[in-house]
Write a protein that holds these residues in place. Structure first.
Motif, short mmCIF file in Angstrom:
data_model
loop_
_atom_site.label_atom_id
_atom_site.label_comp_id
_atom_site.label_asym_id
_atom_site.label_seq_id
_atom_site.Cartn_x
_atom_site.Cartn_y
_atom_site.Cartn_z
N LEU A 189 -0.91 14.66 -5.31
CA LEU A 189 -1.61 13.59 -4.84
C LEU A 189 -2.31 13.11 -5.99
O LEU A 189 -2.29 11.81 -6.13
CB LEU A 189 -2.43 13.84 -3.60
CG LEU A 189 -3.30 12.52 -2.95
CD1 LEU A 189 -2.36 11.73 -2.58
CD2 LEU A 189 -4.04 13.14 -1.86
N TYR A 192 -0.12 11.55 -8.09
CA TYR A 192 0.82 10.36 -7.58
C TYR A 192 -0.31 9.04 -7.59
O TYR A 192 0.14 7.99 -7.84
CB TYR A 192 1.33 10.62 -6.46
CG TYR A 192 2.40 11.40 -6.16
CD1 TYR A 192 3.60 11.09 -7.14
CD2 TYR A 192 2.44 12.51 -5.13
CE1 TYR A 192 4.74 11.64 -6.90
CE2 TYR A 192 3.99 13.08 -5.10
CZ TYR A 192 4.89 12.89 -5.81
OH TYR A 192 5.91 13.66 -5.75
N LEU A 193 -1.66 9.42 -7.42
CA LEU A 193 -2.40 8.41 -7.26
C LEU A 193 -2.96 7.75 -8.78
O LEU A 193 -2.96 6.49 -8.81
CB LEU A 193 -3.80 8.78 -6.64
CG LEU A 193 -3.92 9.26 -5.00
CD1 LEU A 193 -5.01 9.76 -4.56
CD2 LEU A 193 -3.08 7.75 -4.25
N VAL A 246 4.10 5.63 -4.86
CA VAL A 246 4.02 5.26 -3.30
C VAL A 246 4.29 6.79 -2.80
O VAL A 246 3.95 6.94 -1.53
CB VAL A 246 5.13 4.33 -2.70
CG1 VAL A 246 4.79 3.04 -3.26
CG2 VAL A 246 6.68 4.97 -3.35
N ARG A 247 4.79 7.75 -3.29
CA ARG A 247 4.90 9.10 -3.01
C ARG A 247 3.60 9.61 -2.48
O ARG A 247 3.35 10.57 -1.43
CB ARG A 247 5.55 10.16 -3.98
CG ARG A 247 6.72 9.74 -4.28
CD ARG A 247 7.78 10.19 -3.17
NE ARG A 247 7.56 11.58 -2.61
CZ ARG A 247 7.79 11.77 -1.18
NH1 ARG A 247 8.48 10.85 -0.27
NH2 ARG A 247 7.44 12.92 -0.61
N GLY A 248 2.63 9.23 -2.96
CA GLY A 248 1.14 9.70 -2.51
C GLY A 248 0.76 9.45 -1.07
O GLY A 248 0.22 10.51 -0.47
N HIS A 249 1.41 8.40 -0.16
CA HIS A 249 1.49 8.40 0.95
C HIS A 249 2.00 9.46 1.90
O HIS A 249 1.53 10.08 2.73
CB HIS A 249 2.01 6.95 1.60
CG HIS A 249 1.07 5.84 0.86
ND1 HIS A 249 -0.02 5.33 1.32
CD2 HIS A 249 1.51 4.83 -0.03
CE1 HIS A 249 -0.44 4.31 0.45
NE2 HIS A 249 0.66 4.01 -0.37
N ALA A 250 3.12 9.79 1.39
CA ALA A 250 3.89 10.85 2.03
C ALA A 250 2.99 12.28 1.76
O ALA A 250 3.09 12.88 2.93
CB ALA A 250 5.19 11.08 1.44
N MET A 296 -0.18 12.53 1.62
CA MET A 296 -1.28 12.34 2.41
C MET A 296 -0.97 12.75 3.67
O MET A 296 -1.74 13.32 4.30
CB MET A 296 -2.06 10.92 2.39
CG MET A 296 -2.49 10.77 1.01
SD MET A 296 -3.53 8.96 1.05
CE MET A 296 -2.64 8.15 0.09
N ASP A 297 0.12 12.50 4.17
CA ASP A 297 0.72 12.57 5.52
C ASP A 297 0.89 14.22 5.68
O ASP A 297 0.52 14.66 6.78
CB ASP A 297 2.00 11.84 5.80
CG ASP A 297 1.89 10.28 5.97
OD1 ASP A 297 0.55 10.10 6.29
OD2 ASP A 297 2.74 9.85 5.89
#
Length: 125
Positions: A100, A103-104, A109-113, A115-116
């Motif tokens: 993460l 990614y950030l 946008v993989r950061g959102h996955a 985070m989930d």
């Protein structure tokens, strides 16, 4: 042989691993990371956890040596996924957090996955 089931697909991957690895190492750095990560995913699916970790670490180290941040993050995410599947929530959380962070930093946008995945792990201690 054309695989007709998941188990046959895993067998095909395992039986051609040497050729796939040789091919992967002849590719450019981005394709190497992807190929090694997919090989690691195959081992995870086949429940060969130690081999999956080895291949995913090679993918990570290859990308790190080349300064390829997106590849590093992808390998870390896959290492987290393998740890999670193996039941090691603590290691999975560490790897997901490392992924993460990258990614950030690169705006992926993989950061959102990721985070989930972290939220899911936190809700199931």
């Amino acid at each position: 042989m054309t695989p007709t089931s998941f188990d046959e697909s895993i067998h095909c991957l395992a039986s051609t691993y040497g050729a796939l690895l040789a091919m992967a190492l002849s590719l450019d750095i981005d394709d190497q990371e992807r190929a090694l990560s997919f090989l690691g995913l195959g081992d995870t699916a086949a429940r060969d956890y130690e081999e999956a970790l080895r291949k995913l670490r090679v993918a990570h180290d290859t990308c790190q040596a080349a300064g390829q941040l997106a590849g590093q993050a992808a390998a870390l995410e896959l290492l987290g996924s393998a740890a999670e599947e193996h039941g090691d929530a603590e290691l999975a959380t560490r790897r997901y957090k490392e992924a993460l962070f990258i990614y950030l930093a690169v705006g992926s946008v993989r950061g959102h996955a990721v985070m989930d995945r972290l939220a899911s792990l936190a809700s199931h201690p």
